[in-house]
Write an enzyme that holds these catalytic residues in place. Structure first.
Site, PDB file in Angstrom:
ATOM      1  CE1 TYR A 137      -3.642  -2.576   0.540  1.00 20.59           C
ATOM      2  CE2 TYR A 137      -4.692  -0.414   1.040  1.00 20.59           C
ATOM      3  CZ  TYR A 137      -4.790  -1.594   0.678  1.00 20.59           C
ATOM      4  OH  TYR A 137      -6.101  -2.236   0.438  1.00 20.59           O
ATOM      5  CG  ASP A 248      -8.198  -4.316   1.242  1.00 20.57           C
ATOM      6  OD1 ASP A 248      -9.159  -3.895   1.988  1.00 20.57           O
ATOM      7  OD2 ASP A 248      -8.271  -4.353  -0.050  1.00 20.57           O
TER       8      ASP A 248
HETATM    9  C1  IPM Z   1     -10.643  -0.793   3.724  1.00 20.64           C
HETATM   10  C2  IPM Z   1     -10.743  -0.225   2.089  1.00 20.64           C
HETATM   11  C3  IPM Z   1      -9.571   0.656   1.875  1.00 20.64           C
HETATM   12  C4  IPM Z   1      -8.348  -0.095   2.099  1.00 20.64           C
HETATM   13  C5  IPM Z   1      -9.684   1.503   0.596  1.00 20.64           C
HETATM   14  C6  IPM Z   1     -10.775   2.516   0.808  1.00 20.64           C
HETATM   15  C7  IPM Z   1      -8.510   2.517   0.308  1.00 20.64           C
HETATM   16  O1  IPM Z   1     -11.119  -1.151   1.267  1.00 20.64           O
HETATM   17  O2  IPM Z   1     -10.481  -0.035   4.586  1.00 20.64           O
HETATM   18  O3  IPM Z   1     -10.415  -1.966   3.657  1.00 20.64           O
HETATM   19  O4  IPM Z   1      -8.079  -0.808   0.893  1.00 20.64           O
HETATM   20  O5  IPM Z   1      -7.714  -0.091   2.848  1.00 20.64           O
HETATM   21 MG    MG Z   2     -11.066  -3.247   2.043  1.00 22.19          MG
END
Ligand code: IPM
Ligand code: MG
Length: 358
Positions: A137, A248
């Site tokens: 990320y 995620d």
């Molecule tokens: C989550 C969401 C986020 C992520 C997005 C909105 C950036 O999917 O909080 O799981 O990928 O972390």
């Molecule tokens: Mg997510």
């Protein structure tokens, strides 16, 4: 004495659900200073940025952040740095919110909501602990470039960097073991150590940290297998600790096991106990403004806030009991409605929780 809460409602159903959670917080009669600020697409429309400096400052100066949701299709064409999602990523990074707690609980009253057979999911109670400020990320370098070598040399290629430093793995592992100690004493660390160097380091460090927690039973699982085991025998899990990307994906899967993502809260904590609290679901722009969204995940997130950042565990219990009570009374928003129950809207659900608080 007074504790500060930054309320960032965001986009879609964010404002409606957050409003109900704020009503509940105010009803507790605690010395709380509650300030609102725009975030996400709403903030982009107002100030040209999804996370305006004033919003970030307010969040950083507060004991806790109550976050609604961000995102709407109408922002999909914006350059990445202006998209609503950058607000939540920016808050996580700037506040150092590395520990993301995502409980997945199947409420007995909602046993039929799951798409899995009751004998597989009844009594489900898993905690997914997702590392939130590292991994692919945030790893650099990243970008789109002309491939410098290989069979596609000269063609466009996209690339990202999966990366974890030892202290990042160590601190999330400690939180995982400590969480397991307060629950059933089982920690499953999920990685892809058969392929990825990052994961091999992850596995080695988690194993090393486990020496300090002899009372916790540690297992390791590859992420593909974990995805499978989560639908095959989800109750085998107690706490799952994993990196940002795998977390995620697996946390969405775990949430769906309960069939009611509208019920699931989350907490993202930093080393000093500051936290951001948000429902596990998104902004649901298709039902925004209709007054039908389920506010319970956000109300339960405010309970997590009281427990983890505001040192008010008794009030957290009160809220959680009140939510259980309204479920027992048969009140349901559209997402969890079934025959024989009573369908209510967002604010009616808020009213019912307030009443159940006593
Ligand atoms: C989550 C969401 C986020 C992520 C997005 C909105 C950036 O999917 O909080 O799981 O990928 O972390
Ligand atoms: Mg997510």
């Amino acid at each position: 004495m007074t504790q500060k809460i930054a309320v960032l409602p965001g986009d879609g159903i964010g404002p409606e659900i957050v409003e109900q959670a704020v009503r509940v917080l105010k009803a507790l009669d605690l010395p709380l200073e509650i300030n609102h600020a725009p975030v996400g697409g709403t903030a982009y429309d107002l100030h040209g940025h999804p996370l305006p400096p004033d919003t970030l400052k307010l969040a950083q100066e507060s004991n806790a952040v109550l976050f609604g949701a961000v995102g709407d299709w109408k922002y999909d064409k914006l350059p990445r740095e202006h998209r609503p999602e950058q607000a939540i990523l920016g808050l996580r990074k700037a506040m150092g919110l590395f520990a993301n707690l995502r409980p997945a609980i199947l409420y007995p009253e909602l046993a039929n909501a799951s798409s899995l057979k009751p004998e597989i999911v009844s009594g489900l109670d898993i905690l997914i602990l997702r590392e939130l400020t590292g991994d692919i990320y945030f790893g650099t370098p990243r970008g789109v470039r002309e491939a410098p070598d290989g069979p596609f040399k000269g063609q466009r290629e996209g690339f990202d960097t999966m990366r974890y430093a030892e202290p990042e793995i160590r601190r999330i592992a400690h939180i995982g073991f400590q969480a397991a100690m307060k629950r059933q004493g089982k920690l499953c660390s999920v990685d892809k150590a058969n392929v990825l160097e990052t994961s091999q380091l992850w596995r080695d460090i988690v194993t090393d940290v486990s020496k300090e927690y002899p009372g916790v039973q540690l297992s390791h699982m590859y992420v593909d297998n974990a995805a499978m085991q989560l639908v095959r025998a989800p109750r085998e899990f107690d706490v799952i600790v994993t990196g940002n990307l795998f977390g995620d994906i697996l946390s969405d899967e775990a949430a769906m096991l309960t069939g009611s993502i509208g019920m699931l809260p989350s907490a993202s904590l930093n080393a000093s106990g500051q936290g951001l609290y948000e429902p596990s679901h998104g902004s649901a722009p298709d039902i925004a403004g209709k007054g039908i969204a389920n506010p319970l995940a956000t109300i339960l997130s405010s309970a997590m806030m009281l427990r983890y950042s505001l040192n008010q565990a008794a009030h957290a219990d009160r809220i959680e009991k009140a939510v259980q009570k309204v479920l027992q009374q048969g009140l349901r928003t559209a997402d969890i409605f079934e025959a024989g129950t009573t369908k209510v809207g967002t604010s009616q659900m808020g009213d019912a929780v307030l009443k159940a608080l006593g």
